[in-house]
Design an enzyme around this catalytic site. Structure first.
Site, PDB file in Angstrom:
ATOM      1  N   LYS A 108       0.845  -1.207   0.000  1.00  0.00           N
ATOM      2  CA  LYS A 108       0.000   0.000   0.000  1.00  0.00           C
ATOM      3  C   LYS A 108       0.878   1.254   0.000  1.00  0.00           C
ATOM      4  CE  LYS A 108      -3.381   2.429   2.794  1.00  0.00           C
ATOM      5  NZ  LYS A 108      -4.251   2.442   3.956  1.00  0.00           N
ATOM      6  N   GLU A 154      10.672  -4.662   4.218  1.00  0.00           N
ATOM      7  CA  GLU A 154      10.795  -6.060   3.795  1.00  0.00           C
ATOM      8  C   GLU A 154      10.405  -6.225   2.329  1.00  0.00           C
ATOM      9  OE1 GLU A 154       9.241  -4.913   6.436  1.00  0.00           O
ATOM     10  OE2 GLU A 154       9.370  -6.269   8.166  1.00  0.00           O
TER      11      GLU A 154
HETATM   12  O1  F6P Z   1       3.631  -2.763   9.728  1.00  0.00           O
HETATM   13  C1  F6P Z   1       2.269  -2.984   9.683  1.00  0.00           C
HETATM   14  C2  F6P Z   1       1.707  -2.692   8.316  1.00  0.00           C
HETATM   15  O2  F6P Z   1       1.624  -1.328   8.126  1.00  0.00           O
HETATM   16  C3  F6P Z   1       0.354  -3.354   8.146  1.00  0.00           C
HETATM   17  O3  F6P Z   1      -0.674  -2.628   8.684  1.00  0.00           O
HETATM   18  C4  F6P Z   1       0.298  -3.531   6.669  1.00  0.00           C
HETATM   19  O4  F6P Z   1      -0.672  -4.470   6.308  1.00  0.00           O
HETATM   20  C5  F6P Z   1       1.711  -3.988   6.394  1.00  0.00           C
HETATM   21  O5  F6P Z   1       2.502  -3.230   7.287  1.00  0.00           O
HETATM   22  C6  F6P Z   1       2.191  -3.822   4.986  1.00  0.00           C
HETATM   23  O6  F6P Z   1       2.105  -2.492   4.566  1.00  0.00           O
HETATM   24  P1  F6P Z   1       2.243  -2.102   3.046  1.00  0.00           P
HETATM   25  O7  F6P Z   1       1.126  -2.721   2.288  1.00  0.00           O
HETATM   26  O8  F6P Z   1       2.206  -0.613   3.017  1.00  0.00           O
HETATM   27  O9  F6P Z   1       3.570  -2.624   2.558  1.00  0.00           O
END
Ligand code: F6P
Length: 547
Positions: free
Chosen positions: A210, A216
């Site tokens: 998102k 990671e």
């Molecule tokens: O670290 C928690 C978080 O923000 C979750 O709420 C989310 O689902 C996940 O990391 C991954 O976030 P992104 O889709 O922004 O990589």
């Protein structure tokens, strides 16, 4: 706090429940069932083909009445309307919470900041469908002209757990010549073990994030980029082997993915509520757009049930209230989810994020610490595997652990007597938990006096059973929406914001400080606490001893 009526635990509806609990605590399910031939029928609700049997809970009609009073006094109706109406109920981030819009039919209307968001939702779904069909039909070609045979979703948290769980649940609808895989962990063995068997010429990566800033996922995306370039030696291959799912077009472009190959979503979709957005692209490629839309229809049916059904027949409301009952009045610390379906083996992990990241909060909407327990620890495993691992504690341990059993009348993989055996175990477990086996019954079996206490089961251990005819895409959609809305109801009653996740930030910031200290060639200046300094030193010495 809700409705400015003081802390939850001092409100009259809460105090009434606390007092009532003194009576109910001494009642046994054995007696409750014996006294009421209609209990199983009365404490069961069916909606859209999902049956919820909640009769094996330590409740009476009065309990239910008082819990429903609490829900009403917590302004639940207004909170539901606020969410469905697009109000910015995620107050700490100033955002609306509209995952329900992701599965709303094309002709519906929902305004956010004066704009109808539904056409945008369907425009993305249409682009996803066209893309998924091209990949499935072999028309989307890799750099060397070969069709795609492996799709790898790179994401973590909601950008992994949702699509991974859904894919595992529905993979029997998959196309045999198309493999869907997931890499989430920053442990390099995740990436290497998944890609070991893959041919780069036939592999498509979906970088799913998102924010597109998650450490990671970006590290794995860069590893994938190198893996692809090592095989092709050509930058232009990236456009054929990488697409992105994100709400951050700028960062996607910076990574080198053509925004034409990006599938967007919006800040009003929380990560853990995103599997019906473009985050589900890997699933859609796997099961096809038609099945994916069947799943969305299932979600929508349950959304409508939640929005319109009276609370006393409303599945998410009932599940949530029962959770509030055990959490608030019986001191239960955890809640166990037991799907009797191997296809749902990732459901407990998915629900862990959904529930614990949403309701693991100690500060109320008013900014003050809450004076009551909030979200429980969610855990579980598919039956019957769990029976041979941790059910001992559920049956005879010192803790009370409310359980959800989930099962289906028919199997997607019929094999001899397997399914009857599976479901017989499901029913037997909730029966054993509720009714136990008395000392007298054990004695009558001729068990030696010494062993009688060990072989008796006190019972009176509560559970819900959720039963559906078959695990189809539509049924899965209903099941997930059921839990999403259960979490919403509990958050509303506990007076917390279920839609932010500030608690994950501190660890991320600290890790960013530590990474260069682990990587540095020269001994770094360490100014952490003594334990962290010592661990970093030990880690560094451990690495040099292996050189
Ligand atoms: O670290 C928690 C978080 O923000 C979750 O709420 C989310 O689902 C996940 O990391 C991954 O976030 P992104 O889709 O922004 O990589």
């Amino acid at each position: 706090m809700t409705k400015g009526r003081g802390t939850l635990s001092q409100r009259p509806e809460w105090l009434a429940l606390a007092q009532h609990c003194e009576t109910v605590r001494s009642l046994h399910l054995r007696d409750l069932f014996a006294a009421d031939a209609e209990r199983a029928e009365r404490f069961a609700v069916e909606a859209g083909g999902l049956l919820l049997d909640y009769s094996k809970n330590r409740i009476t009609d009065e309990t239910l009445r008082l819990l429903l009073d609490l829900a009403r006094a917590s302004g639940l109706k207004e909170r539901i309307e606020a969410m469905f109406g697009g109000e910015k109920i995620n107050v700490t981030e100033g955002r609306a919470v509209l995952h329900v819009a992701l599965r709303a039919p094309r002709q519906s209307r929902l305004l956010v900041d004066g704009e109808n968001i539904i056409p945008g939702v369907h425009a993305v779904l249409d682009r996803m469908s066209a893309f998924a069909e091209r990949v499935r039909g072999g028309d989307w070609r890799g750099h060397s002209g070969r069709p795609i045979r492996h799709v790898v979703n790179l994401g973590i948290g909601g950008s992994d757990l949702g699509p991974r769980m859904v894919w595992e649940a529905l993979r029997h609808y998959g196309q045999p010549d198309l493999q869907i895989a997931f890499v989430s962990n920053i442990d390099g063995s995740d990436f290497t073990s998944v890609t070991r068997e893959l041919d780069p010429a036939e592999t498509l990566f979906i970088v799913c994030s998102k924010t597109f800033t998650t450490q990671e996922t970006l590290a794995n995306a860069h590893a994938a980029r190198r893996w692809c370039l090592d095989a092709t030696g050509d930058e232009s291959a990236i456009a054929k082997h990488f697409v992105a799912v994100s709400s951050n077009a700028q960062e996607v472009a910076r990574f080198g993915i053509d925004p034409a190959n990006m599938f967007g979503f919006w800040d009003w979709v929380g990560g853990r509520y995103s599997c019906t957005s473009a985050v589900g692209l890997s699933v859609m490629i796997g099961i096809g757009p038609e099945r994916f839309r069947e799943m969305l229809a299932g979600f929508h049916a349950l959304d409508e049930h939640f929005r319109t059904a009276p609370f006393e027949r409303n599945l998410p409301v009932l599940l949530a209230l029962l959770g509030v009952w055990y959490n608030g009045f019986f001191g239960c610390e955890s809640h166990c989810v037991l799907p009797y379906s191997q296809s749902l083996w990732r459901l407990p992990a998915y629900l862990q994020q959904l529930d614990m990241e949403s309701n693991g909060k100690g500060i109320g909407l008013d900014g003050n610490p809450v004076a009551h327990q909030t979200g429980p620890i969610i855990w579980g495993e598919p039956g019957t595997n769990g029976q041979h691992a941790f059910y001992q504690l559920l049956h005879q341990g010192t803790r009370l652990v409310p359980c959800d059993f989930i099962g289906f009348s028919r199997s997607n993989a019929p094999l001899g007597r397997h399914h009857h055996m599976l479901m017989a175990n499901c029913f037997a477990q909730s029966q054993a938990l509720a009714f136990g086996r008395t000392r007298r019954e054990v004695e009558e079996e001729g068990v030696s006096a010494r062993l009688v206490p060990h072989r008796s089961f006190e019972g009176n251990r509560p559970s819900n059973t959720i039963l559906a005819p078959l695990l189809t895409p539509g049924v899965l959609g209903k099941l997930i929406a059921l839990y999403e809305h259960k979490v919403f109801v509990q958050g509303a009653i506990w007076g917390i914001n279920s839609f932010d996740q500030w608690g994950v930030e501190l660890g991320k910031q600290l890790a960013d400080r530590i990474i260069p200290q682990l990587e540095a060639d020269a001994e770094p200046e360490l100014s952490h606490d003594a334990s962290t300094n010592a661990l970093i030193g030990h880690y560094r010495r451990g690495r040099s001893s292996l050189r």
